[in-house]
Design an enzyme around this catalytic site. Structure first.
Site: not given
Ligand code: UD1
Ligand code: CA
Length: 448
Positions: A16, A76, A81, A171, A364, A371
């Site tokens: 986004r 990763q 996730g 969370n 002034a 350069y």
């Molecule tokens: C996550 C939490 C949610 C919490 C919220 C707070 C989980 C499943 N959910 O949701 O409970 O309320 O954050 O903002 O954890 N990332 C990776 N690799 C991945 C996926 C994510 O590095 O495969 C990193 C992203 O860069 C990001 C962070 O983890 O910085 C959170 O991931 P994101 O997908 O934004 O989680 P949310 O859906 O916001």
């Protein structure tokens, strides 16, 4: 405090943001989002810091290394996730036996105190601890499911029931557990959920099922605000700016119109400093006691000594160093140059790769021609020298102590101490010439 390690998840691309660069490298307050997070982490003096980056994210790795030189970075490759991402750190941290905190790299406002408090919850006997917050609008967040006040599960938005979606205790994603508990539980997390992802949040239910004690602490919503869009990045910037302005004012600086002054995370401002409206201060700026920065100035990587006056409309670029009482006036640009005590460059000048000696006065419009299209060269202006207006000093060149340079000179050779140099077309005078010229011209002028 016992040994602590941090895993910072930063593999997200941030779709986004509509950006070609990884999300965590976007900047606020003169520093990347990841830089802010790692700086908070660093305050706890952790034994290990491991950042999980996506493939092709060398720039994220480099940024992490500038903040935490001995950081470990792991890749990763597929974004499966948050639990999957955390697992990537296992090999890097295999020798670490203390408390591990997992957090996200895109929440730059997190305070070290919140992290310390979370770690202390573990030290006081909990097996696992998470940071929660009361959300004004909980949509999109994982919800804390409590039973008799104790955290028993976290439900992600997409998996939550109608009733669960009404819960506002959410969370933050900041999760702590001992290494001996974290790794086996992470290995057991599956991806049987609405998004088909491995959720870090499933740690809670697994730990509770094993009879472990899971606790939580609370912080403010704004502290864990993440960045998912440019609009949110601007909100973070605004919060950071308010914080920096308040700190400057608490330290004894007058900001006449604070909302128009933009500071950076590392801006250092002394007592009795006055900053007029519409000043932009990028990273690496120090302003000494009693200095005045006038309106519409732009400063970066500059050291301003006590009692200096800068601007209005001054531009100080990296390596500009102004000693006590030096003056830089309107429409002056200074780059990589030392202005020694009490020296003055008051109007319409460019001084780059130079030294301006103590008490020297630069007229002034004076320019250092530093350069030649290939290399940069140095201009050395001695103590008490006087450079007349509109002179061009063609570097490398040295103006001796106490020397004078006549206005409009193009100086290509060194000028000796206490000498006068004049390097311009000689003035020629023809008495009465104009009157004769006018008489001739007016006779020849045709009537129209
Ligand atoms: C996550 C939490 C949610 C919490 C919220 C707070 C989980 C499943 N959910 O949701 O409970 O309320 O954050 O903002 O954890 N990332 C990776 N690799 C991945 C996926 C994510 O590095 O495969 C990193 C992203 O860069 C990001 C962070 O983890 O910085 C959170 O991931 P994101 O997908 O934004 O989680 P949310 O859906 O916001
Ligand atoms: Ca998020």
């Amino acid at each position: 405090m016992a040994a602590t390690a941090f895993i910072v998840l930063a593999a997200g691309i941030g779709s986004r943001m509509a950006s070609d660069q990884p999300k965590v490298l976007h900047r606020a307050g003169g520093r990347s989002l990841l830089g802010h997070v790692l700086n908070a982490v660093k305050a706890l003096a952790p034994a290990e810091v491991c950042v999980v980056v996506g493939p092709d994210m060398d720039a994220v790795k480099a940024e992490a290394e500038t903040v935490v030189p001995n950081v470990r970075t792991v890749i990763q490759s597929e974004r499966n996730g948050t639990a999957h991402a955390a697992r990537m750190a296992k090999d890097a941290l295999q020798d670490f036996a203390g408390t591990i905190v997992v957090m996200f790299g895109d929440g730059p406002l997190v305070r070290p105190e919140t992290l310390t408090e979370l770690v202390s919850v573990i030290e006081n006997g909990a097996d696992m601890a998470l940071v929660g917050f009361e959300a004004a609008d909980p949509q999109g967040y994982g919800r804390f499911i409590l039973k008799d006040g104790a955290l028993t599960a976290i439900r992600e938005e997409n998996d939550a029931s109608e009733a669960e979606r009404k819960i506002t205790l959410c969370n933050s994603g900041i999760t702590a557990a001992g290494a001996d508990l974290l790794w086996p539980l992470l290995a057991r997390i599956g991806n049987d959920n609405a998004q088909g992802e491995y959720y870090l949040t499933d740690l809670v239910e697994l730990a509770v099922a094993d009879g472990r004690q899971v606790a939580h602490s609370i912080c403010s919503e704004q502290e864990v605000q993440g960045v998912n869009s440019r609009a949110q990045l601007a909100e973070i910037e605004a919060r950071l700016q308010d914080e920096y302005r308040e700190k400057a004012m608490a330290g004894g600086a007058t900001l006449i119109a604070p909302q128009t002054v933009f500071l950076s995370h590392d801006t250092t401002i002394g007592r009795g400093v006055v900053i007029e409206p519409h000043v932009v201060i990028l990273a690496g700026v120090t302003i000494g006691d009693g200095a005045v920065v006038r309106a519409f100035s732009h400063l970066e990587g500059a050291e301003i000594g006590p009692g200096c006056v800068v601007g209005p409309y001054a531009r100080l670029r990296p390596g500009a160093r102004l000693a006590k009482g030096a003056k830089v006036g309107n429409f002056v640009e200074i780059k990589n140059a030392d202005l020694e005590q009490g020296s003055k460059v008051n109007h319409l000048s460019y001084i780059g790769d130079a030294r301006v000696g103590q008490g020297a006065n630069i007229g002034a419009g004076t320019i250092t021609c530093n350069y030649d299209g290939f290399n940069k060269h140095f201009t050395d202006i001695g103590k008490g020298a006087f450079v007349g207006s509109n002179s061009a000093l063609v570097a490398p060149v040295k103006i001796g102590d106490g020397a004078f340079v006549g206005s409009g000179s193009v100086v290509t050779r060194d000028v000796a101490e206490d000498a006068l140099t004049v390097a311009r077309g000689r003035q020629e005078d023809r008495p009465g010439w104009s009157a004769k010229f006018r008489a001739i011209q007016s006779k020849s002028k045709k009537k129209s």
